[in-house]
Design a protein around this motif. Structure first.
Motif, short mmCIF file in Angstrom:
data_model
loop_
_atom_site.label_atom_id
_atom_site.label_comp_id
_atom_site.label_asym_id
_atom_site.label_seq_id
_atom_site.Cartn_x
_atom_site.Cartn_y
_atom_site.Cartn_z
N GLU A 136 73.06 105.33 43.09
CA GLU A 136 71.72 105.88 43.30
C GLU A 136 71.28 106.73 42.11
OE1 GLU A 136 69.51 105.12 45.65
OE2 GLU A 136 70.98 103.75 46.51
N ALA A 137 72.16 107.57 41.61
CA ALA A 137 71.82 108.42 40.47
C ALA A 137 71.63 107.58 39.21
CB ALA A 137 72.90 109.47 40.27
N THR A 138 72.39 106.51 39.08
CA THR A 138 72.24 105.62 37.92
C THR A 138 70.88 104.94 37.95
OG1 THR A 138 74.62 105.24 37.71
CG2 THR A 138 73.16 103.56 36.76
N VAL A 139 70.48 104.44 39.11
CA VAL A 139 69.15 103.81 39.24
C VAL A 139 68.07 104.81 38.86
CG1 VAL A 139 67.51 102.89 40.93
CG2 VAL A 139 69.88 102.06 40.90
N GLU A 140 68.19 106.03 39.33
CA GLU A 140 67.20 107.06 39.00
C GLU A 140 67.23 107.38 37.51
OE1 GLU A 140 66.32 111.72 40.01
OE2 GLU A 140 67.22 110.49 41.58
N TRP A 141 68.43 107.52 36.93
CA TRP A 141 68.56 107.86 35.52
C TRP A 141 67.96 106.77 34.63
CZ3 TRP A 141 71.05 105.84 31.22
CH2 TRP A 141 71.10 106.69 30.10
N VAL A 142 68.28 105.50 34.91
CA VAL A 142 67.75 104.40 34.09
C VAL A 142 66.23 104.34 34.26
CG1 VAL A 142 67.74 101.91 33.71
CG2 VAL A 142 69.91 103.10 34.09
N GLY A 143 65.73 104.55 35.47
CA GLY A 143 64.28 104.58 35.68
C GLY A 143 63.61 105.66 34.86
N THR A 144 64.24 106.82 34.77
CA THR A 144 63.70 107.91 33.95
C THR A 144 63.68 107.53 32.48
OG1 THR A 144 64.43 109.57 35.54
CG2 THR A 144 64.03 110.33 33.30
N GLN A 145 64.74 106.85 32.02
CA GLN A 145 64.79 106.42 30.62
C GLN A 145 63.68 105.41 30.32
OE1 GLN A 145 66.99 108.41 28.95
NE2 GLN A 145 67.24 109.06 31.08
N LEU A 146 63.44 104.50 31.28
CA LEU A 146 62.36 103.53 31.12
C LEU A 146 61.01 104.24 31.10
CD1 LEU A 146 61.15 100.70 30.97
CD2 LEU A 146 61.55 100.48 33.45
N ALA A 147 60.81 105.18 32.01
CA ALA A 147 59.55 105.93 32.06
C ALA A 147 59.29 106.65 30.73
CB ALA A 147 59.58 106.94 33.20
N GLU A 148 60.32 107.28 30.19
CA GLU A 148 60.16 107.99 28.92
C GLU A 148 59.89 107.03 27.77
OE1 GLU A 148 63.59 110.51 28.51
OE2 GLU A 148 62.97 111.76 30.21
N ALA A 149 60.50 105.85 27.80
CA ALA A 149 60.27 104.87 26.73
C ALA A 149 58.84 104.33 26.78
CB ALA A 149 61.27 103.72 26.84
N VAL A 150 58.32 104.10 27.97
CA VAL A 150 56.94 103.63 28.11
C VAL A 150 55.96 104.75 27.76
CG1 VAL A 150 55.19 102.77 29.73
CG2 VAL A 150 57.53 101.85 29.80
N GLY A 151 56.31 105.98 28.15
CA GLY A 151 55.47 107.13 27.83
C GLY A 151 54.07 106.98 28.39
N ASP A 152 53.08 107.27 27.58
CA ASP A 152 51.69 107.19 28.03
C ASP A 152 51.04 105.86 27.65
OD1 ASP A 152 51.43 107.56 25.33
OD2 ASP A 152 50.18 109.35 25.46
N PHE A 153 51.86 104.87 27.32
CA PHE A 153 51.31 103.55 26.97
C PHE A 153 50.52 103.00 28.16
CE2 PHE A 153 51.46 98.92 26.95
CZ PHE A 153 50.94 98.66 25.69
N GLU A 154 49.32 102.57 27.89
CA GLU A 154 48.49 101.95 28.91
C GLU A 154 48.27 100.51 28.52
OE1 GLU A 154 44.97 104.09 29.94
OE2 GLU A 154 46.03 106.01 29.90
N GLY A 155 48.73 99.62 29.31
CA GLY A 155 48.61 98.20 29.03
C GLY A 155 49.78 97.46 29.63
N ARG A 156 49.90 96.24 29.24
CA ARG A 156 50.92 95.36 29.78
C ARG A 156 52.30 95.78 29.29
NH1 ARG A 156 50.27 88.98 28.60
NH2 ARG A 156 52.08 88.25 29.77
N VAL A 157 53.27 95.84 30.21
CA VAL A 157 54.64 96.23 29.87
C VAL A 157 55.59 95.14 30.33
CG1 VAL A 157 56.50 97.90 30.28
CG2 VAL A 157 54.14 98.70 30.01
N LEU A 158 56.51 94.80 29.43
CA LEU A 158 57.59 93.86 29.70
C LEU A 158 58.89 94.62 29.51
CD1 LEU A 158 58.91 91.00 30.04
CD2 LEU A 158 58.62 90.75 27.55
#
Length: 185
Positions: free
Chosen positions: A60-82
């Motif tokens: 559970e913590a790993t899923v949350e941690w990886v999700g946070t890393q993805l969120a930070e990588a996307v940042g404030d980008f607005e548009g299509r994400v792969l």
């Protein structure tokens, strides 16, 4: 903390942002992620490669941690994400599903019910790629996600076999399938 490297792409108007999420011991410089990223660039995407020193956490913590890393990588980008995730990076499936991101999951951790459920919840396009000699690969679970499936006979978790030439051929085959999938958008 994760670090990010934006690849040069030469596109004035990229299709969107591709985020490469590595495995625990499989950085974006390894073949599957490198070739997947190059295919994305070829198809007009901007690529951001993530590197991390992943902590040892429960699922559970790993899923949350990886999700946070993805969120930070996307940042404030607005548009299509792969999202292109390898192994541990596939724990970002819940975050991707919640935001309806397209995804390519390389050797996904299909032995984790949370990952399978998250992939099944994603209504956008997904591709799952795994090998029959990978203990994390489960063909039935892969099919249950509704994504496009590429299964490679005799490939292990790194998409290798004991035969170096066959291993190179597997990487060509996987790259070809990714490129074909990216071309069908």
């Amino acid at each position: 903390m994760s670090e990010y490297v934006d690849w040069p792409n030469g596109h004035d108007e990229p299709v969107g942002l591709t985020v490469l999420l590595p495995g625990r011991n499989y950085p974006a410089t390894m073949p599957l992620l490198t070739f997947a990223g190059r295919a994305a660039v070829q198809h007009g995407w901007h690529v951001r490669a993530v590197s991390w020193d992943a902590p040892d956490l429960d699922t559970e913590a790993t899923v949350e941690w990886v999700g946070t890393q993805l969120a930070e990588a996307v940042g404030d980008f607005e548009g299509r994400v792969l999202v292109i995730g390898k192994s541990l990076g596939t724990c970002g499936a819940a975050y991707a599903a919640a935001r309806d991101y397209e995804a390519i999951w390389l050797t996904p951790l299909l032995h984790l019910p949370q990952v399978v459920q998250a992939m099944s919840d994603n209504t956008n396009r997904q591709m799952l790629i795994g090998g029959t000699d990978d203990p994390a690969w489960n063909p039935d679970a892969a099919r249950s996600t509704g994504g496009t499936i590429t299964q490679i006979d005799d490939a292990d978790h790194g998409m290798f076999t004991d035969d170096a030439v066959r291993s190179a051929e597997i990487h060509v085959e996987v790259t070809r399938e990714i490129s074909r999938w990216l071309g069908n958008t």
